[in-house]
Enzyme design. Structure first.
Site, PDB file in Angstrom:
ATOM      1  N   GLU A  91      20.037   7.866  22.336  1.00  0.00           N
ATOM      2  CA  GLU A  91      19.142   7.071  21.530  1.00  0.00           C
ATOM      3  C   GLU A  91      17.879   8.163  21.423  1.00  0.00           C
ATOM      4  O   GLU A  91      17.392   8.275  20.349  1.00  0.00           O
ATOM      5  CB  GLU A  91      18.808   5.695  21.906  1.00  0.00           C
ATOM      6  N   TRP A 129      29.559  13.244  14.123  1.00  0.00           N
ATOM      7  CA  TRP A 129      30.284  13.154  12.919  1.00  0.00           C
ATOM      8  C   TRP A 129      29.571  13.180  11.625  1.00  0.00           C
ATOM      9  O   TRP A 129      29.828  12.923  10.524  1.00  0.00           O
ATOM     10  CB  TRP A 129      31.405  12.100  12.999  1.00  0.00           C
TER      11      TRP A 129
END
Ligand SMILES: [Zn+2]
Length: 652
Positions: A234, A245
């Protein structure tokens, strides 16, 4: 502009909620929601993206010190005793901070699991974190803010609308981390972050309380996501990293040295896991920005590091954090206890060393902890003075140590690590005599660590190596320096690169080239006659088929620009020429294509390297050329196989 618009559209249609064995990161949903509530965030993100591209283009990347970001952990609970349920213990918070520091500094105990094909891009981001030592109003703190929120669990809406605004510390001075139990429709989330460019009152990172911990000290009973990697992931988003991705099928994460992934990976994929995207690369499932288990992610890349460092660099959205005083206790003594500095090791032998540090005002004792670099267990002790003997060491090994001041009943924070290397351990210089540059030197092995010595004040070491047509790009790392050593890279008699950091800071040189030659040389020497006849240095010459990137800690990526034999006027039009500030390129494409634009000079140095996703038909690209010096340049536009090159004149 079109690039980011496409990117943002892909956010709206992508679904980041993972499958059963995937981690569940809500960052993209949070972004989508923020963009709907505050459309101006889109412009701010676009500006940040332009700043990042300028930073990545390399000519403003420069040496800088390690950045330490102050962190406040808001531990949100519902009245439980400390150490119970959501009211996680100080020990777990400290373990979490330690894990984040290890991960960002490439000191994690599982760093050695990185497969060899990715080791060349595995990066120390040179970003680290401290627990805040002062509050925004200047009073002392330990950086752990326990908040009784009056409810058991929280939805993202509740967190963003009430919890965050009522508890946040100035986001320009601190990284805010909230540890909560997620509830309602958001039960099952592991965490979410706010990208740079978002609203001030909600800026920071939220994580599931039971995701906090470390590899060595996971949250008890927390399962596959309890080793602290949720916060590493995070905080990667918070520093502007995308999922690896690209949140789309074979998407773009805006990082050049990560492979194209089909989609997220969950669980613990068996290596090698191949992508079915173009080129079928091996996916980097062990990257912190994938969705795998905590135990199965252990690296950031150099490109990711550069992207994160861009937002912390001058002009970056989070640059103010680098001058925050949050890591220093308020002055004047009082009841707080400072952090020791000036750490160094003396009398280093193969089995022992003396560890030293500067005195802290008001300190009555010091806690010292030390360990072998890359291991997880500290050896610790408490002394009253400002030095201690550290014994039982292994020859030829890297150690780190940290010191914490104790001021009566309170204690300060541990310092950052200082490192040293014990001599011996079979360290001998197998490459001598190599005191001069000569084509009769034997070829040096590449892609492996070599140990050698600068044994006298006049010793200098030359290494000859050859690159090949398939592994042309060159990176040289000089580490474990016992003294102030520097190095140079030569092609035959021409010096291509030099790295001359001060002190025992590691040196790195990158030369991405199209030239294949059998007589490349690395020259290692002591600055001002520096030497050590007891300790070796480590040299690694790496060759790769793909371009190396820096992590922002050196004087920049240098890509050799291939000087054109002929100027091809077809392919694009360019104006004005001569140019001063802005250059426009008009490109006509038969289909949607990725286009790469490179601007190089007549010495072969690349000054600008940018990529654009353009749509079919006429597109106009605008380049900022205001930083180029006056002179002659070549502009190359590559669109698949079609290459156009034109001569550009810059006037000042
Ligand atoms: Zn994420």
């Amino acid at each position: 502009m079109r690039l980011l618009a496409t990117l943002l559209l892909s956010f709206l249609i992508s679904v980041a909620f993972g499958q059963h064995d995937h981690r569940n990161c809500g960052t993209m949903e949070a972004l989508e929601q923020q963009l709907q509530q505050d459309p101006s965030m889109r412009d701010r993100m676009e500006a940040i993206e332009r700043h990042t591209e300028r930073y990545q283009s390399g000519d403003n990347v420069q040496f800088r010190a390690v950045i330490t970001i102050p962190v406040v952990f808001h531990i949100v609970h519902n009245g439980q005793a400390v150490g119970t349920g959501e009211n996680v213990s100080d020990a777990i918070v400290l373990a979490q901070l330690d894990q984040m520091n290890q991960d960002f500094r490439k000191l994690n105990s599982d760093a050695g699991l990185v497969p060899s094909i990715f080791q060349g891009v595995h990066a120390d981001t040179e970003i680290q974190f401290c627990l805040a030592q002062r509050t925004p109003s200047g009073t002392a703190t330990n950086g752990i803010n326990r908040v009784n929120g009056g409810q058991t669990s929280w939805t993202v809406n509740q967190i963003n609308s009430s919890l965050k605004p009522s508890t946040i510390w100035d986001r320009n001075q601190y990284l805010n981390v909230w540890s909560v139990r997620f509830g309602g429709g958001d039960a099952g989330l592991l965490g979410y972050a706010q990208f740079p460019g978002g609203t001030a009152s909600t800026d920071g990172v939220v994580v599931l309380f039971s995701s906090m911990g470390s590899v060595a000290n996971p949250y008890p009973g927390g399962g596959n996501y309890a080793r602290g990697r949720t916060l590493t992931h995070e905080v990667g988003h918070w520093l502007n990293l995308r999922h690896i991705w690209g949140d789309a099928t074979c998407g773009n994460d805006f990082v050049a040295d990560t492979p194209v992934h089909n989609t997220s990976n969950g669980g613990c994929p068996t290596y090698p896991h191949y992508s079915t995207c173009s080129g079928s690369p091996i996916e980097m499932t062990m990257n912190y920005m994938d969705y795998t288990y905590d135990a199965c992610m252990y690296m950031f890349t150099a490109g990711q590091s550069t992207r994160m460092n861009a937002v912390l660099a001058s002009g970056g959205a989070r640059a103010s954090l680098t001058s925050s005083l949050g890591c220093s206790a308020p002055g004047g003594g009082g009841t707080t206890c400072g952090t020791p500095s000036g750490l160094n090791a003396t009398n280093v032998t193969s089995t022992a060393a003396t560890l030293n540090w500067g005195a802290v005002s008001g300190a009555t004792a010091y806690n010292v902890r030390a360990r072998q670099v890359g291991t997880t267990t500290w050896a610790s002790g408490t002394v009253s003075g400002t030095s201690v003997n550290f014994t039982g060491l292994t020859a030829g090994t890297n150690y780190e140590f940290q010191v914490q001041a104790v001021c009566g009943s309170t204690s300060g924070n541990y310092s950052g690590s200082a490192t040293f290397t014990t001599p011996g351990g079979g360290c001998s210089d197998a490459y001598e005599p190599n005191n001069s540059r000569s084509s009769s030197l034997p070829l040096t092995p590449v892609n492996q660590n070599l140990s050698a010595q600068i044994a006298t004040s006049s010793d200098r070491d030359w290494y000859r190596f050859a690159n090949t047509s398939t592994t042309r790009n060159i990176r040289v790392d000089l580490t474990n320096l016992p003294a102030d050593y520097d190095m140079e890279l030569y092609q035959n008699g021409s010096r291509r690169r030099i790295s001359q950091n001060g002190g025992t800071t590691s040196e790195v040189m990158i030369w991405n080239t199209t030239t294949v030659a059998s007589n490349w040389y690395v020259h290692v020497y002591g600055y001002n006659g520096a030497f050590s006849n007891t300790q070796c240095y480590t040299l690694r010459i790496s060759l790769s088929s793909s371009a190396f990137r820096t992590d922002g800690s050196t004087d920049g990526e240098v890509t050799e620009f291939e000087i054109p034999i002929e100027v091809l006027q077809s392919g694009f039009t360019m104006f004005p020429n001569p140019a001063t500030d802005q250059l426009s390129l008009d490109v006509d494409l038969q289909a949607d294509r990725a286009v790469r634009v490179t601007v190089g000079d007549i010495t072969g140095k690349t000054h600008i390297l940018r990529s654009f996703d353009l749509q079919k038909g006429d597109s106009r690209i605008t380049l900022d050329v205001s930083r180029l010096p006056a002179g002659t340049f070549f502009v190359r536009v590559e669109n698949g196989e079609v290459v156009g090159v034109q001569k550009l004149v810059i006037v000042r």
